[in-house]
Design an enzyme around this catalytic site. Sequence first.
Site, short mmCIF file in Angstrom:
data_model
loop_
_atom_site.label_atom_id
_atom_site.label_comp_id
_atom_site.label_asym_id
_atom_site.label_seq_id
_atom_site.Cartn_x
_atom_site.Cartn_y
_atom_site.Cartn_z
N LYS A 1 0.86 -1.18 0.00
CA LYS A 1 0.00 0.00 0.00
C LYS A 1 0.90 1.23 0.00
O LYS A 1 1.69 1.43 0.92
CB LYS A 1 -0.91 0.00 1.21
CG LYS A 1 -1.79 1.25 1.29
CD LYS A 1 -2.82 1.17 2.39
CE LYS A 1 -3.63 2.45 2.47
NZ LYS A 1 -4.65 2.39 3.51
N LYS B 1 -2.01 -1.52 -3.90
CA LYS B 1 -2.90 -0.36 -3.85
C LYS B 1 -2.08 0.91 -3.93
O LYS B 1 -1.10 1.03 -3.18
CB LYS B 1 -3.66 -0.41 -2.52
CG LYS B 1 -4.54 0.78 -2.25
CD LYS B 1 -5.17 0.66 -0.89
CE LYS B 1 -5.94 1.92 -0.61
NZ LYS B 1 -6.52 1.90 0.72
C1 PBG Z 1 -7.33 3.67 5.34
C2 PBG Z 1 -7.73 3.36 3.94
C3 PBG Z 1 -7.59 4.26 2.89
C4 PBG Z 1 -8.14 3.66 1.77
C5 PBG Z 1 -8.60 2.39 2.15
N1 PBG Z 1 -8.32 2.21 3.50
C6 PBG Z 1 -7.07 5.65 2.88
C7 PBG Z 1 -5.75 5.94 3.46
O1 PBG Z 1 -4.88 5.08 3.60
O2 PBG Z 1 -5.56 7.11 3.81
C8 PBG Z 1 -8.23 4.32 0.43
C9 PBG Z 1 -9.18 3.75 -0.57
C10 PBG Z 1 -9.53 4.65 -1.70
O3 PBG Z 1 -8.95 5.74 -1.90
O4 PBG Z 1 -10.43 4.27 -2.46
N2 PBG Z 1 -7.00 2.68 6.19
#
Ligand code: PBG
Length: 333
Positions: free
Chosen positions: A194, A252
């Site tokens: 991520k 991601k």
């Molecule tokens: C937070 C989380 C995020 C997303 C999924 N879980 C945002 C972040 O890490 O700030 C983002 C998903 C998206 O932008 O569609 N735990």
Amino acid sequence: MLIRPRRNRRSATIRGLVRENRLHPAQLIQPLFLLSGQRQRTEVASLPGTFRFSTDTLLREIESCLAIGLRSFVLFPAVPDQHKDQTATYSYQDDNFYLQAARAIKAEFPDCCLISDVAMDPYSIDGHDGLVGQGRILNDESLPILGRMAVAQAAAGFDILGPSDMMDGRVGHLREALDTAGFTETGIMSYTAKYASAFYGPFRAALDSAPRADVNIPKDKKSYQMDPANAAEALREAALDTAEGADFLMVKPALNYLDIIALLKNNSTLPIAAYHVSGECAMLLAACQNGWLDYEQAMPETLLSIHRAGADVILTYFAKDFAQRVHDGRLEI
Ligand code: PBG
């Protein structure tokens, strides 16, 4: 010319015969935003067509997805400020509306696959995925909180848990906490690679979960989410998550990281998931709203690209639109 590649592109039927990749709605996961209260259905301004639902309206939304062959969902809560604190205690309280909603969904639709989000940010006044202390995000101190959250989610009936927090050692910690509590069948879809991406904007707006503006609080997530410049590091994260018992590895965002998807696919036997995140969907929608791109072509091409790169499973805000078009016979797969 002896060799003419165009022969295999001559008709729709021949193209169908030689098509190398097919994306089926069974491989898609629809993200859903949950509000507390009742009879709510409000559109996310920066993600047109995506709504935030209260549990009652969400049940009907899930019913309509199931009717067109879309059966997997990942649920995110928009937590009212009065429930937020520094240690995310609301995340594992039994009367928490997120856990209650999961119970209601699995009671009415036992065959759907319901995936959770394990991270502190929706419940934290600091807006970080882990515990904030001394101006930092504390790793080991976050693990027991995430563990309690995970066990509460498993108890509420989530089929698969999605740790999105990027703390070191959290998959192993969650696996052990789940097994100790008897939830050996609850899966883990780990947010393995991520990245600290600019493309989460509409999501944070939908949940009001951005890091809090305060001099004592890091204003970004770069000390735990990955540097967009790195690829080999994704393999190290993948090796750790695999050894710690993950059932899926996720990359991601998706589109700017197709190389990472391919890298993990070629180096793992676990199913690879890709999260086509809010900002990626918003970009495409904005161009389509301007008449600059044709949604009916650009949307399926985008999802197919993510699949072709190596994603077995795709989390996307376009899941329902894709499934609807396949169901109606408007989209050939
Ligand atoms: C937070 C989380 C995020 C997303 C999924 N879980 C945002 C972040 O890490 O700030 C983002 C998903 C998206 O932008 O569609 N735990």
